[in-house]
Each structure stands twice: as C-alpha cells, then as structure tokens.
Design a protein around this motif. Structure first.
Motif, PDB file in Angstrom:
ATOM      1  N   ASN A   1       1.589  -9.740 -12.952  1.00  0.00           N
ATOM      2  CA  ASN A   1       1.349  -8.700 -11.957  1.00  0.00           C
ATOM      3  C   ASN A   1      -0.017  -8.065 -12.158  1.00  0.00           C
ATOM      4  OD1 ASN A   1       3.823  -9.030 -10.747  1.00  0.00           O
ATOM      5  ND2 ASN A   1       4.748  -7.242 -11.684  1.00  0.00           N
ATOM      6  N   ILE A   2      -0.571  -7.587 -11.077  1.00  0.00           N
ATOM      7  CA  ILE A   2      -1.802  -6.818 -11.098  1.00  0.00           C
ATOM      8  C   ILE A   2      -1.435  -5.411 -10.665  1.00  0.00           C
ATOM      9  CG2 ILE A   2      -4.057  -6.514 -10.017  1.00  0.00           C
ATOM     10  CD1 ILE A   2      -4.212  -9.569  -9.763  1.00  0.00           C
ATOM     11  N   LEU A   3      -1.865  -4.425 -11.432  1.00  0.00           N
ATOM     12  CA  LEU A   3      -1.628  -3.032 -11.076  1.00  0.00           C
ATOM     13  C   LEU A   3      -2.759  -2.577 -10.174  1.00  0.00           C
ATOM     14  CD1 LEU A   3      -0.552  -1.693 -14.578  1.00  0.00           C
ATOM     15  CD2 LEU A   3       0.886  -2.549 -12.713  1.00  0.00           C
ATOM     16  N   MET A   4      -2.436  -1.756  -9.168  1.00  0.00           N
ATOM     17  CA  MET A   4      -3.437  -1.339  -8.188  1.00  0.00           C
ATOM     18  C   MET A   4      -3.326   0.141  -7.894  1.00  0.00           C
ATOM     19  SD  MET A   4      -4.086  -2.799  -4.358  1.00  0.00           S
ATOM     20  CE  MET A   4      -4.737  -1.643  -3.174  1.00  0.00           C
ATOM     21  N   VAL A   5      -4.473   0.767  -7.628  1.00  0.00           N
ATOM     22  CA  VAL A   5      -4.524   2.145  -7.153  1.00  0.00           C
ATOM     23  C   VAL A   5      -5.399   2.190  -5.905  1.00  0.00           C
ATOM     24  CG1 VAL A   5      -4.100   3.269  -9.375  1.00  0.00           C
ATOM     25  CG2 VAL A   5      -6.438   2.709  -8.714  1.00  0.00           C
ATOM     26  N   ASP A   6      -5.140   3.165  -5.051  1.00  0.00           N
ATOM     27  CA  ASP A   6      -5.907   3.407  -3.832  1.00  0.00           C
ATOM     28  C   ASP A   6      -6.192   4.901  -3.807  1.00  0.00           C
ATOM     29  OD1 ASP A   6      -6.868   3.822  -1.266  1.00  0.00           O
ATOM     30  OD2 ASP A   6      -5.253   2.749  -0.264  1.00  0.00           O
ATOM     31  N   MET A   7      -7.474   5.260  -3.934  1.00  0.00           N
ATOM     32  CA  MET A   7      -7.839   6.673  -4.042  1.00  0.00           C
ATOM     33  C   MET A   7      -8.991   6.985  -3.096  1.00  0.00           C
ATOM     34  SD  MET A   7      -7.776   6.744  -8.215  1.00  0.00           S
ATOM     35  CE  MET A   7      -8.943   5.378  -8.308  1.00  0.00           C
ATOM     36  N   THR A   8      -8.894   8.113  -2.395  1.00  0.00           N
ATOM     37  CA  THR A   8      -9.943   8.542  -1.480  1.00  0.00           C
ATOM     38  C   THR A   8     -10.492   9.875  -1.963  1.00  0.00           C
ATOM     39  OG1 THR A   8      -8.844   7.432   0.347  1.00  0.00           O
ATOM     40  CG2 THR A   8     -10.506   9.079   0.914  1.00  0.00           C
ATOM     41  N   GLY A   9     -11.801   9.930  -2.109  1.00  0.00           N
ATOM     42  CA  GLY A   9     -12.477  11.159  -2.508  1.00  0.00           C
ATOM     43  C   GLY A   9     -13.518  11.534  -1.478  1.00  0.00           C
ATOM     44  N   GLY A  10     -14.239  12.587  -1.746  1.00  0.00           N
ATOM     45  CA  GLY A  10     -15.260  13.052  -0.827  1.00  0.00           C
ATOM     46  C   GLY A  10     -16.398  12.065  -0.661  1.00  0.00           C
ATOM     47  N   LYS A  11     -16.650  11.247  -1.677  1.00  0.00           N
ATOM     48  CA  LYS A  11     -17.779  10.322  -1.637  1.00  0.00           C
ATOM     49  C   LYS A  11     -17.418   8.957  -1.072  1.00  0.00           C
ATOM     50  CE  LYS A  11     -19.969  12.407  -5.654  1.00  0.00           C
ATOM     51  NZ  LYS A  11     -20.430  12.188  -7.019  1.00  0.00           N
ATOM     52  N   ALA A  12     -16.192   8.493  -1.309  1.00  0.00           N
ATOM     53  CA  ALA A  12     -15.810   7.140  -0.888  1.00  0.00           C
ATOM     54  C   ALA A  12     -14.326   6.929  -1.164  1.00  0.00           C
ATOM     55  CB  ALA A  12     -16.638   6.097  -1.640  1.00  0.00           C
ATOM     56  N   ARG A  13     -13.903   5.709  -0.936  1.00  0.00           N
ATOM     57  CA  ARG A  13     -12.541   5.285  -1.254  1.00  0.00           C
ATOM     58  C   ARG A  13     -12.633   4.130  -2.238  1.00  0.00           C
ATOM     59  NH1 ARG A  13      -8.120   3.689   3.411  1.00  0.00           N
ATOM     60  NH2 ARG A  13      -6.396   3.067   2.057  1.00  0.00           N
ATOM     61  N   VAL A  14     -11.786   4.150  -3.235  1.00  0.00           N
ATOM     62  CA  VAL A  14     -11.751   3.092  -4.238  1.00  0.00           C
ATOM     63  C   VAL A  14     -10.389   2.426  -4.210  1.00  0.00           C
ATOM     64  CG1 VAL A  14     -11.667   2.633  -6.726  1.00  0.00           C
ATOM     65  CG2 VAL A  14     -13.477   4.049  -5.803  1.00  0.00           C
TER      66      VAL A  14
END
Length: 188
Positions: free
Chosen positions: A134-147
């Motif tokens: 498995n690959i662990l994943m995160v999705d995060m949005t900040g003021g500068k961009a999204r990762v």
C-alpha cells in the motif's frame, strides 16, 4: 617588590605576545562525495517493461517527463489553464525516510499550513493499493498551494511521490495522481 613588578610585567607581556601569535585554526572543510546514480526507471508505458529497476509505473496522459534534480528519482510537470503548472516528484531515501508525522508537517509548512499532532494524523492519511505494498496518501490545501503526497517503505527504502500545484489544477489532476500511485510496482 621592585624586582617582582618587572618580572610580572615581563611574564604578562610574554604571555600576551604568545596569545597574539595563536590563531583560531578552525577552518571549514568541504568534501565532495559522488552521488550514487539511481537506476533509471521506465517513465512511460508498461510498468513491467523493466524488472531490473527498483520501481516502475505508468505515466498518466498529459504529464510531461522533465529532468529530475539531484534529490529526485524522477520529475513530471503538468500545464493547466492560465499558465498554471503542477510539479510532480518521485524521491527515494534509504531507510525509514523520517516519520510520517514529521513528513506530513514538513509538507504542510511548505503550503502555509500549521502542524498537526499525532492524534490528527490518522484522519489525514488514506491508504491506496498499488501493484505491491500500500501507498499512504495525504491531500492538503494551504494558502500557497495544494499538495498531494504519497509514500511507501519497501525493501529498505522509502519512496515519496508528491504533486504541488494551485488548488484547482491539483483537483483536476488528483484522479491521475492516484492512478499513477496505483500503477506503481516495486521491484526490491
């Protein structure tokens, strides 16, 4: 007493003269170590085309392969509307590659988000099934961009996959990024 004063001054003068001759010998030394060449992985087509590479994948349509920097195993770029672009990186570190909380908080800080604690971390992580572990994943949005970031520890290495883009473009590319992660096959 008169004899002591010149003797004391003489001793003090000799001491200070000796001290003046001492210089800080601390110098900055720079060493160059040859970078271990990462074996080239296939960056397009069937992930089974090279079993000798430690990792293979399928590149989504619309992604361009770009030369990787010294810290990257592979790099991709995606162009969006209005000149927007997404940067996709594949990196590998030997060993554990840091702990999950530290890595997620580093990515969060890169887009202007506050750190999270260990209790919040589990709610951010989504496991994805790849062609192997498995690959662990995160999705995060900040003021500068999204990762969008994924990682997996396989065969004594930690592989990192990260997309940084403006929020809208990252949202459009998220299905392709997940498809890319799901296509990964590790060949330890």
């Amino acid at each position: 007493m008169k004899i002591c004063r010149p003797l004391c001054y003489g001793s003090l003068l000799a001491f200070l003269t000796g001290l003046g001759g001492c210089k800080d010998r601390t110098e900055i030394q720079v060493y160059r170590v040859a970078k271990e060449e990462a074996p080239s992985a296939p960056i397009s087509g069937d992930p089974l085309e090279s079993q000798s590479a430690p990792i293979t994948w399928k590149v989504p349509s619309g992604w361009r392969t770009v030369p990787p920097s010294s810290m990257r195993y592979a790099s991709f770029a995606v162009s969006g509307e209005d000149g927007e672009s997404a940067d996709i990186s594949v990196s590998m570190l030997p060993g554990e590659g840091g702990d999950d909380l530290g890595n997620v908080n580093r990515w969060r800080s890169q887009i202007g988000l506050q750190d999270v604690g260990a209790a919040e971390l589990d709610s951010l992580i989504v496991p994805l099934k790849s062609q192997g572990p498995n690959i662990l994943m995160v999705d995060m949005t900040g003021g500068k961009a999204r990762v969008l970031a994924g990682w997996s520890r396989v065969g004594g290495r930690t592989w990192f996959f990260k997309m940084t883009a403006p929020e809208g473009l990252a949202g459009q590319e998220k299905p392709r990024f997940e498809s890319f992660l799901e296509s990964i096959q590790f060949n330890p």
